[in-house]
Design a protein around this motif. Structure first.
Motif, PDB file in Angstrom:
ATOM      1  N   TYR A 131       1.855   2.206  -3.504  1.00 51.21           N
ATOM      2  CA  TYR A 131       0.790   2.921  -4.211  1.00 51.21           C
ATOM      3  C   TYR A 131       0.636   4.350  -3.676  1.00 51.21           C
ATOM      4  O   TYR A 131       0.409   5.291  -4.431  1.00 51.21           O
ATOM      5  CB  TYR A 131      -0.547   2.169  -4.078  1.00 51.21           C
ATOM      6  N   ALA A 132       0.756   4.514  -2.367  1.00 53.03           N
ATOM      7  CA  ALA A 132       0.613   5.844  -1.770  1.00 53.03           C
ATOM      8  C   ALA A 132       1.724   6.772  -2.249  1.00 53.03           C
ATOM      9  O   ALA A 132       1.480   7.903  -2.666  1.00 53.03           O
ATOM     10  CB  ALA A 132       0.618   5.752  -0.251  1.00 53.03           C
ATOM     11  N   ARG A 168       0.839  -1.207   0.000  1.00 50.00           N
ATOM     12  CA  ARG A 168       0.000   0.000   0.000  1.00 50.00           C
ATOM     13  C   ARG A 168       0.872   1.255   0.000  1.00 50.00           C
ATOM     14  O   ARG A 168       0.507   2.273  -0.578  1.00 50.00           O
ATOM     15  CB  ARG A 168      -0.946   0.002   1.206  1.00 50.00           C
ATOM     16  N   TYR A 169       2.024   1.208   0.669  1.00 49.92           N
ATOM     17  CA  TYR A 169       2.913   2.370   0.684  1.00 49.92           C
ATOM     18  C   TYR A 169       3.442   2.664  -0.712  1.00 49.92           C
ATOM     19  O   TYR A 169       3.655   3.817  -1.075  1.00 49.92           O
ATOM     20  CB  TYR A 169       4.089   2.138   1.639  1.00 49.92           C
TER      21      TYR A 169
END
Lengths: 355, 501
Positions: free
Chosen positions: A231-232, A228-229
């Motif tokens: 993508y963030a 997720r990081y």
């Protein structure tokens, strides 16, 4: 894009009188997809993070070269040769990732340099010779098939996981009809796929590896904080930094994953051919990037999926395979592939604007 | 006969009425100042005049040189001789002064740029503005003062008859400001009309002939500059009742959470001092405000506390009785800090990602076990936050880009609340948010303080600070100029914020 793939398959089936989709050619098509699909799985993460890797074609040649040298010249066993190649991939990933993440050199430059350097190294190591033939066990990893009994176990495990997925869907307030439809179509597709591919010689080992790699990377992307990081940070690096995310170490890890996957692809590539040359894997980086982009990955970062990239890889491989079956000349094949890439992105952009 | 008349101008954004029936007139060869607090509607009014908000999106008439004009875009107003110089300068850093002045209107002969003529014309223009710098200097090598002059030269080269300047001296040093004002006076004598937006009231009184004061989107009145003084001007700018929008709760400050002493910071590139000798304290159960003008160093101060400042810094920060000098936001968050930054789209949100992804981003590790995200925990936390902060959404998977400003800000708040901070820093927490959402955010902030969180709040809206804070520090030019306790006097806070040394 799924419709594009179905369209391409239908078209080729008609003009080749069904040869394109017979079980033998279908197996070949899957095998052709494997290498680009494995590379594209890693490339998705890199592009989503907002970067690029142009060196993976050369990394495939270098890791493949090392596999062959270890196996043929040094006489190492298959597992040892594989471990050596993967370690090489990790080192190359660390070099790329460190220079890009910590030294802030643009990824385009670092990996353009890497593309030349790694290719140079493999030329030097192989002294321009073809290194082969590989041991039988080594060749099996590239051109072998999964024994039938193992494929049945695989089918059983897949079906079991689909049933578990059904209950997860139910918990997320999906109606019985929707959840059932999703699980049923997944199960049907799996059974159909295996029945068809088993009616020739079985599941090629590289395709098995591709399925495992894609599942693992997709899982990492969606179900771990690290994923997720990525993508963030690719979506908004400043907001990610202000949210306390360690963008640098994440990016380094992304490049290490890419290095590992390039090594896996390099091993399979070499094992499939039975030998290694310095020229192996040319333009694979471009195929992988094209697969990602056709599959909806945004070069601006922050957006892209593994299934999309697999679809992209399958489209690219289908074009290659189909046009070769039709004996279309090499230059025409290049032109058509280029046109399809640009058209796909153009449609994506105009489609996005009309929303 | 007036050069410009704006009559009964009204403008709404959604349900919010930004301008209510504003009228004012500018005489030829006059410098007319627009004053008012942030959010009073000055910039909106000027965007209407220059065509940024096209005809049809506002109500009322604009009469320019005796004729009604209906600008649909910037180039139409430029064509009519109205040039606006925005706060953020629109120059290309890698191009020279001359290239920037004639960008888009290059002096050409048969499609080939005539460099000799370009340079000669640019030099003449800059000399008329008393700048003797080589016009082949790149913009990135010029100071902000020169850059401002280049913008003016660009406007003059377009034969502008009315120049609109939005906070022209906000980023300038005192000498640079003095220079700029002298040039404006000289241009006025030559027949140029100008509208200037400024917070620096002494400058306004010094350079302008008439002053129109706006407050809450309404015109308070137009004054003759020779017949009004700074005090009276401030009074007409802030003179309003504090409504019960804030609903201020009674609080008793608890233990000390943050203490800063003798903090200094320097600009990462130019090494100019930015924060000078700042000391302040925040207790739990307390809301501490920082007032001041744009460029006073408030954002830089909170970025330093949060570990996001790239330049050098020096001094002591103590957080929860421990030494606190974070190298990056990650460490600051670990120490119990959270920062709601002034630009939520840039620093606060991943716009294309979902509400749930944004809400749980900063605390994602607490929702993971063995490196795996627990989807159930994520869902629960999102649902709870949405309910607790009354975020209006369709579903949690919707991208935050589709939310209104107020709801986006609540998502940012929710993200930080999930990290369970002991000190929450808010930088302009209600910027660009409609009044309803503002009131809700005020309640959220006060409820948080009541649970024992310390709150440090930067705002350009004085009423907001006076309505919420237990203590207000006033920053000016990188230092803390004074601190105030209730009952506040808006006049004296404004005085400390605008005073120049």
């Amino acid at each position: 894009m799924l419709f594009a793939l179905i369209g391409i398959w239908l078209l080729f089936s008609i003009v080749t009188d069904g040869v394109f989709l017979n079980s033998r050619n279908f197996t070949n098509l899957m095998r052709q997809t494997a290498i680009v699909g494995i590379l594209a799985s890693g490339m998705v993460l890199i592009i989503v993070a907002g970067h690029i890797d142009l060196s993976i074609g050369s990394m495939v040649a270098l890791t493949g070269g090392i596999t062959a040298i270890a196996n043929v010249w040094w006489g190492l066993t298959t597992p040892l040769a594989i471990v050596l190649a993967v370690l090489t991939g990790i080192v190359l990933g660390i070099i790329n990732g460190y220079l890009i993440a910590y030294q802030k050199i643009p990824a385009f430059i670092v990996t353009l340099g890497g593309m030349l350097i790694y290719r140079g190294i493999v030329k030097g190591l192989t002294k321009g010779e073809t290194v082969g033939p590989l041991s039988d066990a080594m060749q099996y990893t590239g051109s072998g098939y999964l024994p039938l009994w193992l494929s049945y176990i695989l089918i059983a495990v897949s079906l079991a996981s689909f049933i578990k997925y059904f209950f997860t869907l139910r918990k997320n307030n999906k109606s019985i009809a929707t959840a059932g439809l999703i699980t049923l179509s997944l199960s049907l597709l799996t059974v159909l796929f295996f029945t068809y591919i088993n009616s020739y010689k079985g599941l090629p080992i590289p395709v098995l590896v591709l399925l495992m790699v894609a599942a693992t990377i997709a899982f990492i992307a969606m179900q771990t904080p690290f994923g997720r990081y990525v993508y963030a940070a690719g979506g908004n690096a400043e907001a990610a930094f202000y949210s306390g995310i360690n963008i640098k170490s994440n990016l380094l890890f992304v490049y290490i994953i890419m290095g590992i996957l390039a090594a896996v692809a390099g091993i399979l590539y070499t094992a499939q051919l039975g030998n290694a040359t310095a020229n192996a894997g040319r333009n694979l980086e471009l195929d992988a990037i094209a697969a990602c982009v056709i599959g909806g990955t945004s070069l601006l970062g922050g957006k892209g999926t593994i299934p999309g990239a697999l679809l992209g890889a399958l489209i690219m491989a289908s074009l290659d395979n189909g046009m070769s079956l039709l004996n279309i000349e090499d230059f025409t094949q290049d032109i058509i592939k280029g046109l399809i890439l640009v058209t796909a992105v153009w449609l994506d952009i105009t489609g996005g604007n009309s929303k | 006969m007036y050069a410009l008349q704006m009559q009964n101008i009204t403008k709404s954004f959604g349900n919010v009425q930004a301008l209510k029936n504003i009228s004012f007139s500018v005489a030829p060869a006059e410098i007319h100042a627009l004053c008012g607090e942030n959010g009073a509607g000055k910039s909106t009014l000027m965007k209407i005049l220059s065509g940024v908000y096209p005809y049809g999106s506002y109500g009322g008439n604009i009469i320019w040189n005796g004729q009604e004009v209906r600008f649909k875009n910037l180039s139409q107003s430029e064509h009519a001789g109205i040039a606006i110089i925005a706060q953020e300068l629109a120059l290309v850093p890698e191009m020279t002064i001359a290239e920037n002045i004639f960008l888009g209107r290059e002096i050409c002969n048969k499609g080939i740029i005539q460099w000799d003529k370009t340079i000669a014309a640019a030099t003449a223009l800059m000399q008329s503005l008393s700048v003797s710098l080589n016009v082949q200097t790149k913009i990135k090598d010029c100071g902000v003062g020169i850059q401002q002059m280049v913008e003016i030269a660009k406007a003059l080269s377009k034969k502008a008859k009315l120049l609109i300047l939005d906070e022209p001296t906000a980023a300038l040093t005192e000498t640079e400001s003095e220079n700029l004002l002298q040039i404006l006076k000289k241009l006025r004598v030559q027949g140029l009309t100008a509208i200037i937006i400024s917070h620096k009231l002494n400058e306004v009184l010094h350079v302008a002939q008439s002053i129109t004061v706006l407050r809450d989107g309404e015109s308070v009145g137009t004054y003759n500059a020779s017949s009004i003084d700074e005090e009276a001007l401030i009074k007409s700018m802030v003179g309003r009742q504090l409504s019960d929008l804030y609903n201020k709760q009674l609080r008793k400050p608890g233990k000390q959470i943050l203490q800063i002493s003798n903090l200094h910071t320097w600009h990462p590139k130019t090494n100019k001092p930015i924060i000078k000798n700042v000391s302040l304290t925040v207790h739990s159960n307390q809301i501490v405000g920082i007032a001041g003008l744009m460029g006073a160093g408030r954002t830089e101060l909170v970025e330093t506390i949060f570990g996001a400042w790239a330049g050098k810094c020096d001094g002591q920060i103590t957080l929860n009785e421990l030494k606190h000098f974070p190298k990056n936001p990650r460490q600051a968050i670990k120490n119990g800090l959270a920062l709601v930054s002034e630009d939520r789209k840039r620093f606060g949100l991943i716009l294309q990602q979902s509400i749930s992804a944004n809400t749980t981003l900063a605390a994602l590790k607490t929702f993971s076990k063995n490196f795996l995200i627990q989807n159930k925990a994520i869902q629960q936390a999102t649902t709870q936050s949405v309910a607790q902060l009354k975020i209006k959404i369709h579903n949690a998977k919707q991208p935050v880009a589709h939310l209104s400003g107020g709801n986006q800000q609540k998502v940012v708040l929710a993200k930080w609340l999930l990290t369970k901070p002991s000190l929450l820093i808010l930088d302009e927490p209600t910027r660009g948010i409609d009044i309803g959402a503002k009131a809700e955010i005020y309640t959220i902030i006060q409820n948080l303080a009541a649970t024992g969180v310390g709150i440090l709040m930067v705002s350009s809206e004085l009423p907001e600070l006076m309505g919420l804070c237990d203590t207000i520090y006033v920053m000016n030019n990188g230092t803390i100029n004074g601190s105030f306790e209730t009952p506040y006097s808006a006049e004296s806070i404004m005085h400390y914020a605008t005073a120049q040394h």
